[in-house]
Design an enzyme around this catalytic site. Structure first.
Site, PDB file in Angstrom:
ATOM      1  N   LEU A   1       0.852  -1.186   0.000  1.00  0.00           N
ATOM      2  CA  LEU A   1       0.000   0.000   0.000  1.00  0.00           C
ATOM      3  C   LEU A   1       0.892   1.241   0.000  1.00  0.00           C
ATOM      4  O   LEU A   1       1.858   1.323   0.762  1.00  0.00           O
ATOM      5  CB  LEU A   1      -0.897  -0.005   1.233  1.00  0.00           C
ATOM      6  CG  LEU A   1      -1.969   1.081   1.304  1.00  0.00           C
ATOM      7  CD1 LEU A   1      -3.083   0.794   0.303  1.00  0.00           C
ATOM      8  CD2 LEU A   1      -2.549   1.161   2.713  1.00  0.00           C
TER       9      LEU A   1
ATOM     10  N   ASN B   1      -3.097   4.287  -3.428  1.00  0.00           N
ATOM     11  CA  ASN B   1      -4.200   4.773  -2.592  1.00  0.00           C
ATOM     12  C   ASN B   1      -4.478   6.254  -2.780  1.00  0.00           C
ATOM     13  O   ASN B   1      -5.309   6.817  -2.070  1.00  0.00           O
ATOM     14  CB  ASN B   1      -3.882   4.501  -1.120  1.00  0.00           C
ATOM     15  CG  ASN B   1      -5.072   3.966  -0.369  1.00  0.00           C
ATOM     16  OD1 ASN B   1      -5.996   3.426  -0.957  1.00  0.00           O
ATOM     17  ND2 ASN B   1      -5.072   4.113   0.949  1.00  0.00           N
TER      18      ASN B   1
ATOM     19  N   ASN C   1      -9.343   6.797  -1.005  1.00  0.00           N
ATOM     20  CA  ASN C   1      -8.206   6.619  -0.117  1.00  0.00           C
ATOM     21  C   ASN C   1      -8.684   5.949   1.157  1.00  0.00           C
ATOM     22  O   ASN C   1      -9.333   6.565   2.008  1.00  0.00           O
ATOM     23  CB  ASN C   1      -7.566   7.977   0.193  1.00  0.00           C
ATOM     24  CG  ASN C   1      -6.412   7.858   1.176  1.00  0.00           C
ATOM     25  OD1 ASN C   1      -5.842   6.785   1.345  1.00  0.00           O
ATOM     26  ND2 ASN C   1      -6.069   8.957   1.826  1.00  0.00           N
TER      27      ASN C   1
ATOM     28  N   ASP D   1       5.151   0.530   2.176  1.00  0.00           N
ATOM     29  CA  ASP D   1       6.114   0.977   1.164  1.00  0.00           C
ATOM     30  C   ASP D   1       7.426   1.436   1.776  1.00  0.00           C
ATOM     31  O   ASP D   1       8.411   1.621   1.044  1.00  0.00           O
ATOM     32  CB  ASP D   1       5.514   2.097   0.303  1.00  0.00           C
ATOM     33  CG  ASP D   1       5.081   3.301   1.131  1.00  0.00           C
ATOM     34  OD1 ASP D   1       5.234   3.268   2.365  1.00  0.00           O
ATOM     35  OD2 ASP D   1       4.569   4.279   0.544  1.00  0.00           O
ATOM     36  N   ASP D   2       7.481   1.621   3.090  1.00  0.00           N
ATOM     37  CA  ASP D   2       8.743   2.003   3.728  1.00  0.00           C
ATOM     38  C   ASP D   2       9.309   0.890   4.593  1.00  0.00           C
ATOM     39  O   ASP D   2      10.199   1.125   5.410  1.00  0.00           O
ATOM     40  CB  ASP D   2       8.551   3.272   4.568  1.00  0.00           C
ATOM     41  CG  ASP D   2       7.475   3.108   5.639  1.00  0.00           C
ATOM     42  OD1 ASP D   2       6.830   2.049   5.655  1.00  0.00           O
ATOM     43  OD2 ASP D   2       7.288   4.042   6.441  1.00  0.00           O
TER      44      ASP D   2
ATOM     45  N   GLU E   1      -6.330  -0.474  10.709  1.00  0.00           N
ATOM     46  CA  GLU E   1      -6.687  -1.621   9.871  1.00  0.00           C
ATOM     47  C   GLU E   1      -5.899  -2.864  10.278  1.00  0.00           C
ATOM     48  O   GLU E   1      -6.394  -3.995  10.173  1.00  0.00           O
ATOM     49  CB  GLU E   1      -6.465  -1.285   8.399  1.00  0.00           C
ATOM     50  CG  GLU E   1      -5.067  -1.478   7.863  1.00  0.00           C
ATOM     51  CD  GLU E   1      -4.079  -0.417   8.346  1.00  0.00           C
ATOM     52  OE1 GLU E   1      -2.878  -0.540   8.037  1.00  0.00           O
ATOM     53  OE2 GLU E   1      -4.497   0.530   9.039  1.00  0.00           O
ATOM     54  N   ASP E   2      -4.671  -2.686  10.759  1.00  0.00           N
ATOM     55  CA  ASP E   2      -3.883  -3.841  11.197  1.00  0.00           C
ATOM     56  C   ASP E   2      -4.450  -4.443  12.476  1.00  0.00           C
ATOM     57  O   ASP E   2      -4.462  -5.661  12.647  1.00  0.00           O
ATOM     58  CB  ASP E   2      -2.423  -3.438  11.388  1.00  0.00           C
ATOM     59  CG  ASP E   2      -2.271  -2.133  12.162  1.00  0.00           C
ATOM     60  OD1 ASP E   2      -3.300  -1.575  12.592  1.00  0.00           O
ATOM     61  OD2 ASP E   2      -1.136  -1.668  12.336  1.00  0.00           O
TER      62      ASP E   2
ATOM     63  N   ARG F   1      -5.654   4.561  18.275  1.00  0.00           N
ATOM     64  CA  ARG F   1      -5.574   3.105  18.377  1.00  0.00           C
ATOM     65  C   ARG F   1      -6.172   2.608  19.705  1.00  0.00           C
ATOM     66  O   ARG F   1      -6.737   1.507  19.764  1.00  0.00           O
ATOM     67  CB  ARG F   1      -4.127   2.651  18.200  1.00  0.00           C
ATOM     68  CG  ARG F   1      -3.613   2.918  16.789  1.00  0.00           C
ATOM     69  CD  ARG F   1      -2.139   2.627  16.637  1.00  0.00           C
ATOM     70  NE  ARG F   1      -1.858   1.241  16.311  1.00  0.00           N
ATOM     71  CZ  ARG F   1      -1.949   0.704  15.100  1.00  0.00           C
ATOM     72  NH1 ARG F   1      -2.381   1.433  14.093  1.00  0.00           N
ATOM     73  NH2 ARG F   1      -1.635  -0.558  14.896  1.00  0.00           N
TER      74      ARG F   1
END
Length: 921
Positions: free
Chosen positions: A670, A699, A725, A747-748, A834-835, A878
């Site tokens: 993502l 996204n 998004n 992506d990182d 989401e995780d 969170r």
């Protein structure tokens, strides 16, 4: 003496001692003069000599020269000096030439050393290529052996046979009560490959349609429009469905009129075979108006049945449709903990008509036991329950008389008291909910009992059903003993002891299973209709329809940039991580067990997954899979690729191992407008073994730069455009994902190849778990009485972040299509969590914690721009997410673990004669 002399000198030298002093003084003067003279000679004479010697050649006259030419000897001396000068110059030139040659030789030596190093590297690369080729050859040989071992020819789908419009009638059984599938169902209309098409009559086209309850009718029509099995072509239909209830009392047609209308249906075909008549009940007082109607070979689905009417394995007992046009509010459902509530058990009801009055005969209790008429145990039940209440050993609440007018009910049935909200409030305070079946055992199920069961499961009160003869909803496919207690009425005196003896763990397991059953099969009209169709489809052994996959809209992009090699990623020494596939990527096998599993393990299929997932009354790890779900490899008999024979195969790092065939995984990445970071991350995947493809989820509404050149990493890179998004896009089941294994990665993220490969190997051994690198855990905040999210280093964890984790594609379907929408909405609201949601989902389904591999706790690449997780509000959000998810699920599904997988022998070099390598945990 000096002092004496000095004294004498001061005294004018008088006395006898003056003469020796003078002598000594004169001698000292001579020494001083002599020293001065020598100094003049030694200093000035060399200077004068040097001056004259340097001016000899400057004299014009030869006669004035001090050393003028005298004879030929002088000329000889001059030539000798010149020769020496020439020799010196020649030697200097030769020395310069030798130095140049030395430097040239040194440069040639340096070039040769470089060539030697290049040759060494070429040899090493050639060895690696040779090893990879050997692995590819070995994999190909094993694949060939597997294909030969199967010894099964490729089969094509059979030609579908469509029955004639005018079916040939076959004789009815002697009694409609004897109808079963084998003698009242036409299988020729339902081939295995038909897809189970269902035709639904429009009730408005028939007179009885105007008598239907508007809410039930509207909910049923809305469900039919979205169901995947419904077809408008009646000629190819396998099953025909007609909705006949719930009907409104004032306008209800007469039984004879309804029977005539049913028999006049265009596809009834004289006996109604392959028809399903649905009579849904929204209220507990729904009447059984189909009791005196001839339905022929048609199946009946309703909430009330008499024993002479109900045909096991043919008719279906359905749950009441309470939430006809509304979705249940998960936040209003009480939590599943604490396990024990205020009341041990509760019951409210009133019996309007007793069994004796209904039978119109008066017998003693013993006479009823001995006779043919059923015994009425309700009096003994009332006496026993009142005694338990009066003993005050436990808090119980039993009321056998309604404070207000009781609801209408069937004879010998316990009528409901009060309004629905009042009953729910009492059940929220009850650990168990008593459900007393009708005294007339000929009534195998009633709408009132089904309503009590529905309300108990809804609020987490464990049902205790008194009467083993009862047929609970969907009883032929649901193992009710996992969610309820079904006790014969004669054991009423032992009920109190039995309820007190159940442990807290068992209570919580039953409550959780009851919540799953309610959410999956009872809660909405879509659930009820889908469950009825699923039961019929399972009975006739037709596989489920493929679940919808998300269509990937690809963003055009240019490839061709040669991917560099990050030394931190690819420097594995001589460690062989597996073959870099030279052949095109291959997908995981499909459609291998769809037909066989449909006919196997029915109970496990419907009871294995405790969670709110009505589309999946099964898990992918042993029961039925949807047709598009991928093969998991469990119990296939395939020989593991590269695993060797008898555990003495290749070194651990040289063989994928495991008990399933070789496979690949898909990277899902993502990203949002970080092109440079994305390109670097993609380049780091170059040369990664067992990689099928990379799916980049773009996204951002802004497309990538047109001049952006994407790296060529040896496998396809699919750039997918999203509609909005959303972090939920990370878990969409894209149709481009053709493997079971998904590596979800940010992506990182900065992972080495050996770490990725080790994580993949561990996931293959635990395919139902999340396997990843960054661990996190939840904690209970005692002062605020709430849950907290914690990312500190710890020996214990309960979550593995999906920014770098493997999971099965099956969970992508569940997350996107089945998990409560409220959770996905909160992820979109906070752009976060989401995780956590995925960890909740998997732990809720499997009741297992995730698996963390290696000691790595973070995975961000050095120098990358800061992500959202560095914001202070990130952790506060969170915290809120965790507490909200707990409310939706009704309990905390996350489980703690101190289990971590590290490989001791992953990089260990062992001799070839000692190749038994194992993972150490």
């Amino acid at each position: 003496e000096l002092m004496t002399g000095y004294t004498m000198l001061r005294n004018g030298g008088a006395g006898n001692g003056g003469q020796p002093w003078l002598l000594r003084w004169s001698s000292r003067i001579r020494l001083t003069w002599l020293s001065f003279t020598l100094f003049i000679i030694l200093v000035f004479f060399p200077l004068i000599a040097h001056y004259y010697l340097t001016t000899i050649d400057d004299a014009d006259d030869a006669g004035k020269r001090i050393f003028g030419p005298r004879t030929g000897n002088e000329l000889c001396e001059v030539k000798h000096v010149q020769d020496l000068c020439r020799i010196r110059e020649s030697v200097s030139e030769e020395l310069l030439q030798l130095e140049a040659k030395r430097q040239e030789l040194n440069s040639e030596i340096a070039k040769l050393n470089l060539k030697i190093e290049a040759c060494k590297k070429s040899i090493e690369n050639a060895k690696q290529d040779l090893l990879q080729l050997k692995n590819v050859i070995s994999q190909t040989e094993h694949s060939y052996k597997e294909l030969m071992a199967q010894n099964q020819p490729k089969l094509s789908l059979p030609i579908r046979l469509l029955p004639d419009k005018d079916d040939v009638t076959f004789p009815l059984p002697k009694s409609n009560r004897n109808c079963r599938l084998h003698n009242c169902f036409d299988y020729s209309r339902c081939p295995l490959t038909s897809g189970f098409p269902v035709y639904v009559y429009n009730s408005d086209d028939y007179p009885f349609g105007s008598s239907l309850d508007p809410l039930i009718k509207q909910a049923f029509e809305a469900t039919v429009r979205t169901n995947v099995y419904v077809t408008e072509n009646a000629n190819i239909a396998c099953v025909y469905i007609i909705l006949v209830g719930e009907m409104q009392e004032p306008v209800m047609p007469k039984p004879t009129e309804l029977e005539q209308q049913l028999h006049s249906l265009p596809y009834w075909r004289t006996d109604g075979h392959n028809h399903l008549i649905i009579n849904l009940s929204r209220k507990s007082e729904t009447q059984n108006f189909l009791y005196n109607i001839s339905t022929g070979r048609a199946m009946i689905a309703q909430s009330t049945f008499y024993d002479v009417q109900y045909r096991p394995g043919f008719d279906i007992v359905v749950s009441p449709l309470v939430h006809a046009m509304s979705e249940p509010n998960f936040l209003e459902i009480p939590p599943q903990v604490p396990v024990k509530r205020k009341y041990l058990f509760s019951f409210q009801g009133e019996k309007i008509e007793s069994l004796r009055s209904s039978l119109q005969e008066v017998r003693s209790f013993e006479e009823e036991i001995e006779g043919n008429a059923p015994a009425d145990y309700d009096d003994r039940i009332i006496t026993t329950l009142k005694a338990v209440q009066d003993s005050k050993l436990d808090f119980v609440l039993v009321e056998f008389t309604c404070k207000n007018q009781p609801k209408a009910s069937l004879p010998t049935e316990w009528a409901l008291c009060g309004e629905r909200d009042d009953r729910l409030e009492l059940l929220k305070l009850s650990t168990f909910a008593l459900i007393i079946t009708p005294g007339d055992t000929r009534l195998v199920i009633s709408a009132g009992c089904a309503m009590r069961l529905f309300e108990a499961l809804e609020v987490g009160a464990i049902p205790v059903v008194l009467g083993e003869q009862v047929q609970l909803p969907y009883n032929d496919v649901i193992r009710w003993n996992e969610a309820a207690l079904i006790i014969p009425k004669p054991r009423i005196t032992e009920v109190h002891f039995l309820l007190r003896s159940i442990s807290d763990n068992d209570l919580l397991a039953m409550r959780r299973q009851g919540r799953f059953l309610w959410e999956t099969y009872f809660s909405t009209s879509d659930n009820v209709f889908s469950t009825v169709l699923a039961i019929i489809r399972t009975r006739i052994q037709i596989p489920a329809a493929p679940i919808r996959e998300e269509t990937a809209v690809e963003i055009p992009h240019r490839s061709g940039k040669a991917a560099g090699t990050d030394p931190n990623m690819a420097d594995n020494g001589d460690l062989d991580l597996g073959p870099v596939e030279t052949e095109p990527p291959y997908a995981s096998p499909k459609y291998l067990r769809n037909f066989t599993l449909t006919a196997m393990d029915i109970y496990r299929n419907w009871n294995s997954a405790p969670g709110p997932f009505h589309l999946f009354p099964y898990t992918p790890f042993d029961p039925v899979l949807p047709s598009e779900a991928k093969f998991l490899g469990s119990g296939t008999g395939f020989r593991p690729i590269g695993g060797g024979a008898g555990g003495s195969g290749k070194e651990f790092q040289a063989a994928l191992g495991g008990n399933v065939p070789r496979e690949q995984f898909t990277v899902v990445m993502l990203t949002y407008e970080r092109e440079e970071v994305l390109m670097n991350s993609l380049e780091r995947l170059n040369g990664l073994p067992y990689l099928n493809k990379v799916v980049v989820v773009w996204n951002s509404p802004k497309l990538p730069s047109e001049d952006l050149l994407w790296p060529d990493i040896g496998v396809p890179i699919m750039v997918v455009r999203t509609e909005k998004n959303s972090l939920n896009n990370r878990f969409l089941p894209w149709d481009e994902i053709e493997t079971e294994a998904i590596l979800s990665i940010d992506d990182d993220a900065h992972l080495r190849h050996d770490e990725i490969m080790f994580g993949f190997r561990v996931w293959r051994e635990a395919r139902d778990r999340i396997v990843g690198f960054p661990g996190r855990y939840h904690a209970w905040d005692i002062p605020h009485q709430s849950w907290l999210y914690n990312s500190n280093y710890s020996c214990e964890l309960s979550m593995v972040l999906t920014g770098a984790a493997f999971f099965h594609k099956y969970y992508a379907y569940l997350y996107s299509y089945v998990m409560p929408q409220a959770i996905r909405d909160m992820v979109d609201e906070y752009i976060n969590c989401e995780d956590i949601a995925m960890n909740f989902l998997v732990s809720h389904l499997t009741r297992k914690p995730p698996i963390k591999v290696t000691s790595r706790w973070t995975f961000r690449c050095p120098g990358c721009p800061q992500a959202l997780s560095h914001d202070d509000s990130h952790f506060h959000e969170r915290h809120k997410c965790i507490n909200f998810f707990v409310k939706v699920y009704g309990y905390m599904p996350l489980l703690y673990t101190q289990f971590r997988v590290d490989s001791v022998l992953f990089k260990t070099r062992l001799p070839h004669d000692k190749t038994k390598c194992f993972k150490f945990i």
